[in-house]
Motif scaffolding. Structure first.
Motif, PDB file in Angstrom:
ATOM      1  N   GLU A  90       0.814  -1.219   0.000  1.00  0.00           N
ATOM      2  CA  GLU A  90       0.000   0.000   0.000  1.00  0.00           C
ATOM      3  C   GLU A  90       0.852   1.276   0.000  1.00  0.00           C
ATOM      4  O   GLU A  90       0.563   2.225  -0.722  1.00  0.00           O
ATOM      5  CB  GLU A  90      -0.901  -0.047   1.233  1.00  0.00           C
ATOM      6  CG  GLU A  90      -1.801   1.121   1.429  1.00  0.00           C
ATOM      7  CD  GLU A  90      -2.669   0.973   2.664  1.00  0.00           C
ATOM      8  OE1 GLU A  90      -3.682   1.671   2.727  1.00  0.00           O
ATOM      9  OE2 GLU A  90      -2.331   0.176   3.567  1.00  0.00           O
ATOM     10  N   ASP A  91       1.925   1.293   0.778  1.00  0.00           N
ATOM     11  CA  ASP A  91       2.736   2.506   0.862  1.00  0.00           C
ATOM     12  C   ASP A  91       3.614   2.719  -0.366  1.00  0.00           C
ATOM     13  O   ASP A  91       4.192   3.789  -0.547  1.00  0.00           O
ATOM     14  CB  ASP A  91       3.583   2.516   2.136  1.00  0.00           C
ATOM     15  CG  ASP A  91       4.542   1.340   2.206  1.00  0.00           C
ATOM     16  OD1 ASP A  91       4.284   0.326   1.534  1.00  0.00           O
ATOM     17  OD2 ASP A  91       5.552   1.428   2.927  1.00  0.00           O
ATOM     18  N   GLU A  92       3.717   1.730  -1.250  1.00  0.00           N
ATOM     19  CA  GLU A  92       4.495   1.875  -2.482  1.00  0.00           C
ATOM     20  C   GLU A  92       3.630   2.260  -3.683  1.00  0.00           C
ATOM     21  O   GLU A  92       4.150   2.553  -4.754  1.00  0.00           O
ATOM     22  CB  GLU A  92       5.233   0.566  -2.781  1.00  0.00           C
ATOM     23  CG  GLU A  92       6.267   0.215  -1.724  1.00  0.00           C
ATOM     24  CD  GLU A  92       6.863  -1.167  -1.919  1.00  0.00           C
ATOM     25  OE1 GLU A  92       6.274  -1.968  -2.687  1.00  0.00           O
ATOM     26  OE2 GLU A  92       7.893  -1.451  -1.301  1.00  0.00           O
ATOM     27  N   LEU A  93       2.316   2.234  -3.501  1.00  0.00           N
ATOM     28  CA  LEU A  93       1.393   2.531  -4.609  1.00  0.00           C
ATOM     29  C   LEU A  93       1.587   3.909  -5.244  1.00  0.00           C
ATOM     30  O   LEU A  93       1.449   4.027  -6.461  1.00  0.00           O
ATOM     31  CB  LEU A  93      -0.058   2.378  -4.157  1.00  0.00           C
ATOM     32  CG  LEU A  93      -0.619   0.967  -4.249  1.00  0.00           C
ATOM     33  CD1 LEU A  93      -2.032   0.920  -3.701  1.00  0.00           C
ATOM     34  CD2 LEU A  93      -0.587   0.459  -5.673  1.00  0.00           C
ATOM     35  N   PRO A  94       1.892   4.967  -4.486  1.00  0.00           N
ATOM     36  CA  PRO A  94       2.050   6.272  -5.146  1.00  0.00           C
ATOM     37  C   PRO A  94       3.155   6.296  -6.198  1.00  0.00           C
ATOM     38  O   PRO A  94       3.152   7.141  -7.081  1.00  0.00           O
ATOM     39  CB  PRO A  94       2.385   7.220  -3.990  1.00  0.00           C
ATOM     40  CG  PRO A  94       1.872   6.549  -2.773  1.00  0.00           C
ATOM     41  CD  PRO A  94       1.970   5.087  -3.026  1.00  0.00           C
TER      42      PRO A  94
END
Length: 181
Positions: A90-94
Motif C-alpha cells: 500500500e505505501d508503495e502505490l504512489p
C-alpha cells in the motif's frame, strides 16, 4: 428434391439451407460441409477446430461422452504473451504507474531477466495483506513462463517531477526511526 410437388421441393431446399446455416453457426469447417454436400451422408462425428492456436490446458470432453451446451469441451490458452499479477504494498502505490517497466527473475530459470510493462492497476486493495494487485505483461514466445510460477519482481518507477530527492547515504536508520542529515 425429386418430388412432383413444388411445395415439397421448396420445403426440402429451405430445410437443406437451414441445416447448412446451422452447421456454419456451430463453426463446422468448410471442408466438412463440402464433404456432406458431395457425399449426401451426414457423419455421426465432426471435427472441432480451435478458433486460435494455443496450449490445451484442460480437456472436458472425452470420447463417448455426452456434450451439453453448458459443457466446457477444452480450455485452450495462448501463452505467447502472459499476464502476471503482482502484489504491491500500500505505501508503495504512489510510485507505481501504468507503463512502468518491470524485471522478473525466476528460480527455475536462473540468470535470466524477463522484461515487461505494467498494464493495469486493480481498483481495490486486499484488506488482509494491505497490498494492491497490478498486472504486468510479458512476451513468452519461447514458452519459458508457465502458469502459477513464483517469481521475484523489480518495478522501475517512472520519473517523478518535483520530487524531494536525497542520497541514500544521508539517511540514518536506527531501527526505531529514520533520520535525514
Amino acid at each position: 428434391k425429386d418430388s412432383p410437388f413444388a411445395d415439397v421441393r421448396e420445403g426440402a431446399k429451405r430445410l437443406l439451407q437451414s441445416s447448412l446455416d446451422r452447421l456454419k453457426l456451430l463453426d463446422v469447417p468448410e471442408h466438412q460441409l463440402k464433404e456432406i454436400r458431395d457425399s449426401g451422408i451426414v457423419p455421426k462425428a465432426l471435427h472441432i477446430h480451435s478458433p486460435f492456436d494455443g496450449v490445451v490446458m484442460k480437456i472436458g470432453a472425452r470420447e463417448g461422452s455426452r456434450i451439453t451446451p453448458d459443457m466446457e469441451l477444452y480450455m485452450v490458452a495462448d501463452l505467447s504473451r502472459i499476464w502476471v499479477q503482482v502484489d504491491v504494498y500500500e505505501d508503495e502505490l504512489p510510485w507505481v504507474q501504468l507503463g512502468d517497466e518491470a524485471e522478473m527473475r525466476l528460480p527455475s530459470v536462473p540468470g535470466r531477466i524477463f522484461k515487461g510493462r505494467l498494464s493495469y492497476i486493480y481498483p481495490y486493495l486486499e484488506g488482509k495483506t494491505r497490498t494492491n494487485k497490478v498486472r504486468i505483461e510479458f512476451d513468452n514466445a519461447d514458452l519459458m513462463l508457465k502458469p502459477d510460477m513464483f517469481a521475484t519482481f523489480t518495478l522501475k518507477a517512472s520519473r517523478t517531477v518535483n520530487a524531494v530527492v536525497i542520497p541514500s547515504e544521508a539517511i540514518v536508520r536506527t531501527g526505531a526511526r529514520e533520520q535525514v542529515f
